[in-house]
Design a protein around this motif. Structure first.
Motif, PDB file in Angstrom:
ATOM      1  N   MET A   1      18.597   7.763   3.670  1.00 45.32           N
ATOM      2  CA  MET A   1      17.826   7.698   4.570  1.00 45.32           C
ATOM      3  C   MET A   1      17.252   6.354   4.481  1.00 45.32           C
ATOM      4  O   MET A   1      16.854   5.724   5.359  1.00 45.32           O
ATOM      5  CB  MET A   1      16.458   8.672   4.190  1.00 45.32           C
ATOM      6  N   ILE A   2      17.085   5.730   3.339  1.00 40.68           N
ATOM      7  CA  ILE A   2      16.597   4.239   3.407  1.00 40.68           C
ATOM      8  C   ILE A   2      17.250   3.246   3.764  1.00 40.68           C
ATOM      9  O   ILE A   2      16.881   2.261   4.565  1.00 40.68           O
ATOM     10  CB  ILE A   2      16.060   3.992   1.827  1.00 40.68           C
ATOM     11  N   ASP A   3      18.555   3.410   3.619  1.00 36.43           N
ATOM     12  CA  ASP A   3      19.847   2.681   4.050  1.00 36.43           C
ATOM     13  C   ASP A   3      19.732   2.465   5.628  1.00 36.43           C
ATOM     14  O   ASP A   3      19.927   1.788   6.346  1.00 36.43           O
ATOM     15  CB  ASP A   3      21.342   2.910   3.473  1.00 36.43           C
ATOM     16  N   THR A   4      19.491   3.687   5.928  1.00 38.52           N
ATOM     17  CA  THR A   4      19.616   3.932   7.590  1.00 38.52           C
ATOM     18  C   THR A   4      18.684   3.250   8.160  1.00 38.52           C
ATOM     19  O   THR A   4      18.884   2.552   9.137  1.00 38.52           O
ATOM     20  CB  THR A   4      19.538   5.337   7.816  1.00 38.52           C
ATOM     21  N   ALA A   5      17.224   3.268   7.494  1.00 36.33           N
ATOM     22  CA  ALA A   5      16.065   2.684   8.137  1.00 36.33           C
ATOM     23  C   ALA A   5      16.328   1.272   8.087  1.00 36.33           C
ATOM     24  O   ALA A   5      15.882   0.493   8.850  1.00 36.33           O
ATOM     25  CB  ALA A   5      14.804   2.894   7.307  1.00 36.33           C
ATOM     26  N   VAL A   6      16.922   0.664   6.779  1.00 42.14           N
ATOM     27  CA  VAL A   6      17.098  -0.837   6.828  1.00 42.14           C
ATOM     28  C   VAL A   6      17.933  -1.180   7.830  1.00 42.14           C
ATOM     29  O   VAL A   6      17.729  -2.385   8.455  1.00 42.14           O
ATOM     30  CB  VAL A   6      17.529  -1.112   5.426  1.00 42.14           C
ATOM     31  N   ARG A   7      19.220  -0.511   7.855  1.00 38.09           N
ATOM     32  CA  ARG A   7      20.124  -0.845   9.205  1.00 38.09           C
ATOM     33  C   ARG A   7      19.429  -0.896  10.385  1.00 38.09           C
ATOM     34  O   ARG A   7      19.692  -1.845  11.330  1.00 38.09           O
ATOM     35  CB  ARG A   7      21.159   0.024   8.875  1.00 38.09           C
ATOM     36  N   ALA A  20       7.113  -1.481  12.497  1.00 38.10           N
ATOM     37  CA  ALA A  20       6.841  -1.505  10.964  1.00 38.10           C
ATOM     38  C   ALA A  20       5.354  -1.827  10.510  1.00 38.10           C
ATOM     39  O   ALA A  20       4.759  -1.021   9.462  1.00 38.10           O
ATOM     40  CB  ALA A  20       7.699  -2.431  10.178  1.00 38.10           C
ATOM     41  N   PHE A 167      14.054   4.177  15.031  1.00 37.91           N
ATOM     42  CA  PHE A 167      13.083   3.739  13.932  1.00 37.91           C
ATOM     43  C   PHE A 167      11.504   4.097  14.395  1.00 37.91           C
ATOM     44  O   PHE A 167      10.860   4.527  13.496  1.00 37.91           O
ATOM     45  CB  PHE A 167      12.887   2.435  13.907  1.00 37.91           C
ATOM     46  N   MET A 170      11.134   7.756  13.383  1.00 38.85           N
ATOM     47  CA  MET A 170      11.233   7.776  11.831  1.00 38.85           C
ATOM     48  C   MET A 170       9.748   7.559  11.499  1.00 38.85           C
ATOM     49  O   MET A 170       9.332   8.055  10.397  1.00 38.85           O
ATOM     50  CB  MET A 170      12.304   6.740  11.197  1.00 38.85           C
ATOM     51  N   SER A 171       9.129   6.688  11.941  1.00 39.89           N
ATOM     52  CA  SER A 171       7.758   6.296  11.637  1.00 39.89           C
ATOM     53  C   SER A 171       6.761   7.434  12.228  1.00 39.89           C
ATOM     54  O   SER A 171       5.655   7.705  11.517  1.00 39.89           O
ATOM     55  CB  SER A 171       7.299   5.003  12.413  1.00 39.89           C
TER      56      SER A 171
END
Length: 243
Positions: A1-7, A20, A167, A170-171
């Protein structure tokens, strides 16, 4: 999940930054409200138990002083009613005073919680705006590209543009869930105020002979037949601690 958000953040473009920022503000508000409401639930329960015991013992002077010194939301609401009691006013006046006290503390309980729903909507809309602007730029770039590469270039550009919407959602979704939790905690605290007000009114009227709309004479409103606390002592407490 974190890797996807970073990408998503790396590939999404400019609009990832305002999303953000909205997410960070929402998390700050959520943490502050959760800590505040949790502390209020504990302190209000503590003060209600303390004031309930003092009122049951007919220690109205001590209860009034404690309510004014404590400063919590529960003490403030009950203190409004005790001030009317010290002035020898009836049950209806005491009830109206505690309702006024509840209205006085409600903004402190409810403030900033609604911001989370607004921030969630803003994050979603920023994501959609970023996607639309990205699609416009993609179609503009594809128009001048080699026809053999148009399909590949278009699909790649659309994939990048959709990252802002992903994103933004997701937020927004966690903020909406946190808003629901905080709203539930707020409603529980407000319900506890209403229940506390009813219990205090019943305790003040128990054995006092006070009737709705009529002020007692000779003694404070909640003095029972066996209590020896004079009304003058409570009135003196009000003189030293004005409303």
């Amino acid at each position: 999940m974190i890797d996807t958000a970073v990408r998503f953040f790396q590939e999404g473009g400019f609009f990832m930054f305002p999303i953000a920022i909205v997410l960070i503000i929402g998390l700050i508000v959520a943490i502050e409200r959760y800590v505040y409401l949790s502390a209020q639930k504990i302190t209000n329960r503590r003060d209600f138990d303390r004031l309930h015991q003092m009122i049951a013992k007919r220690d109205f002077k001590g209860a009034l002083n404690y309510a004014q010194e404590s400063g919590t939301a529960m003490s403030t609401m009950i203190g409004f009613g005790l001030q009317r009691l010290a002035r020898r006013q009836g049950r209806e006046d005491i009830e109206y005073a505690m309702e006024e006290g509840l209205l006085d503390v409600m903004p402190r309980i409810e403030k900033r919680t609604q911001y989370l729903a607004t921030l969630a909507n803003i994050a979603t809309l920023l994501g959609l705006l970023g996607t639309i602007i990205g699609l416009i730029a993609a179609f503009t770039a594809v128009a001048a590209a080699d026809p053999a590469q148009k399909a590949s270039l278009l699909s790649q550009s659309i994939s990048v543009a959709m990252n802002t919407t992903a994103f933004g959602l997701m937020s927004a979704i966690p903020m909406l869930l946190i808003h629901s939790v905080l709203q539930t905690k707020t409603n529980e605290i407000v319900d506890s105020f209403e229940m506390a007000g009813i219990k205090v009114l019943n305790l003040l009227s128990d054995g006092s002979g006070t009737r709705s709309g009529s002020a007692p004479t000779g003694q404070a409103a909640s003095l029972s037949a066996s209590s020896a606390a004079p009304a003058g002592a409570l009135a003196g407490a009000t003189a030293r601690t004005p409303a």
